[in-house]
Scaffold this active site. Structure first.
Site, short mmCIF file in Angstrom:
data_model
loop_
_atom_site.label_atom_id
_atom_site.label_comp_id
_atom_site.label_asym_id
_atom_site.label_seq_id
_atom_site.Cartn_x
_atom_site.Cartn_y
_atom_site.Cartn_z
N HIS A 156 0.80 -1.22 0.00
CA HIS A 156 0.00 0.00 0.00
C HIS A 156 0.84 1.27 0.00
CE1 HIS A 156 -3.97 -1.88 0.55
NE2 HIS A 156 -3.27 -2.85 1.13
N ASP A 364 3.16 9.18 -2.12
CA ASP A 364 2.07 8.43 -1.50
C ASP A 364 1.73 7.24 -2.38
OD1 ASP A 364 0.16 7.87 0.40
OD2 ASP A 364 -0.74 9.86 0.34
#
Length: 468
Positions: A156, A364
């Protein structure tokens, strides 16, 4: 239908009343409701002595199984290797990464305990889905205990370029442990290609046109599979009584000013310092408009035991105070800086009341706040999303105003452009963004990954469990 066994560091069955943080918790809860099974991981609690005792609960339609960890495990595995070594390195901050042997040993030991505890819960037909950087070696440990089920792994966070990864003393061991999985997923093709570069150059791997990596006799399917949100559910939250009450309260507090909102965990990867400086640049360059806007930054603290997180909190408090001191008037404060989280339904109301969603991480893996902001908007009068081009979400959201978060000028220019954007353009951009958020939602993400996992042959070769 096979059960789905999800394994992650923390286990939190999310609901509409859940906290503001934890997009992964929301996504996995939706996935398990759809597919059934068990969510296993750390409870977040400490015990004096690890016993392997499992706490079973059922909440919001999801069965969870959790274990407590000893203080040493929490310090070395979680605060240490996961958050002081891997997290900064994988977010390109090798200046903050700490390489300690005790951290690496504690990380490996705790993953062995996870494997030992969860192994008896897995039935022969189950598919196992391991989540994120806390558990890179878990699949290998399950193979060593004889597990022959299909096992997938999803990352992730970003996968760093090869030259950065090689600064990690255990880089080769870590990458080799991923060969125990049948499918390894990433949010973007950029992260997938970075992984391929290391596997090719350092392990002698070969990647075919279907993104199947072969190292020796082991084959692993690599998959670019961006996570989504439950868009319909979040849009419904934005129309809920709590969201409406929050919308009205926030709207009144702005006193006719345009609200800019940022919602992020308090983390150096989120670009909050650069965001504040970009906003200040807008104030300086637009004196006629500066009192017509206000920035609401919601930044719940995280990982308070890690020194680098304490530093970023102190830095932001000082920066917000300086900007407010320099620019505020008797009836206006340019930054509202809030260090607490809010329930998701309240956040939906905040998003809907905001003319601009400012999502500007320096790096991110995905960023679900960007997608939540879009889902919460009023179709008749939507706000504008300003998004870092270095967030994984940027690949799916080209209709946002994409910026370089390191550039105060680009952030300032984007704020000015968003405030001046006519209604028809805002509606057109929002419509395209909403179609993407709805089409590639959390169920699409889960199905894309589990379909790929179901398609591989079970009973992997013995090389998958070979000692590194």
């Amino acid at each position: 239908m096979s059960r789905l066994i999800v394994i992650s560091n923390r286990v939190t069955a999310a609901s509409a009343k859940g906290g503001a943080q934890g997009g992964l918790a929301v996504a996995l809860t939706a996935a398990l409701r759809e597919s059934g099974g068990i969510w296993f991981g750390w409870s977040g609690e400490q015990t004096d002595q690890f016993t392997g005792h499992i706490n079973f609960t059922r909440s919001h339609g999801v069965t969870t199984a959790t274990i407590d960890l000893e203080e040493q495990d929490i310090e070395e595995y979680y605060n240490g290797y996961a958050n002081r070594t891997l997290w900064p390195l994988f977010h390109y901050r090798i200046d903050l990464a700490e390489y300690e042997r005790d951290f690496a040993h504690g990380y490996q030991r705790t993953n062995e305990w996870f494997a030992e505890t969860v192994y008896p819960l897995i039935e022969p037909d189950d598919m196992v889905w391991v989540q994120d950087y806390h558990m890179f070696p878990l699949g290998q440990e399950l193979r060593r205990r004889g597990l022959k089920n299909r096992i997938g792994f999803f990352l992730h966070i970003p996968w760093p370029p090869r030259r950065l990864l090689t600064t990690l003393p255990e880089a080769r061991t870590l990458v080799e442990s991923l060969l125990a999985y049948d499918v390894v997923g990433f949010h973007t093709r950029e992260w997938l290609l970075s992984f391929c570069d290391y596997a090719r150059e350092d392990l002698g791997g070969v990647i075919d046109e279907n993104d199947v990596l072969t190292v020796g006799t082991r084959k692993v399917r690599l998959l670019a599979c961006p996570i989504g949100i439950d868009a319909e559910e979040f849009a419904a939250l934005a129309a809920s009584p709590v969201a409406q009450a929050t919308h009205d309260r926030v709207h009144r507090s702005a006193v006719g000013r345009a609200l800019i909102v940022g919602v992020d965990r308090l983390d150096y990867s989120k670009g909050l310092e650069e965001r504040f400086l970009g906003y200040e640049r807008f104030l300086l360059e637009n004196p006629a408009e500066r009192k017509e806007v206000v920035l609401l930054q919601i930044a719940p603290p995280s990982r308070a035991d890690v020194e680098s997180y304490q530093r970023i909190r102190n830095t932001l408090e000082g920066l917000a105070g300086r900007i407010n001191g320099a620019h505020a008037g008797l009836d206006w404060v340019p930054i509202r800086y809030v260090n607490q989280g809010y329930p998701r339904d309240a956040l939906a109301g905040v998003y809907r009341a905001s003319r601009i969603g400012l999502v500007t991480p320096l790096r991110d893996g995905m960023n679900l706040v960007a997608k939540e902001y879009v889902a919460a908007q009023d179709p008749a009068d939507p706000g504008v999303l300003i998004l870092s081009r270095f967030a994984g979400a940027a690949d799916q959201m080209p209709e946002a105003l994409l910026v370089n978060p390191h550039s105060a000028e680009e952030i300032a220019d984007a704020i000015g452009r968003a405030l001046a954007m006519p209604l028809d353009e805002r509606q057109r951009r929002w419509q395209a963004l909403m179609e993407g958020v709805t089409r590639e939602d959390v169920i699409w993400w889960r199905k894309r990954f589990t379909d790929a996992l179901a398609a591989v042959a079970a009973d992997p070769p013995a090389t998958a469990s070979a000692e590194p």
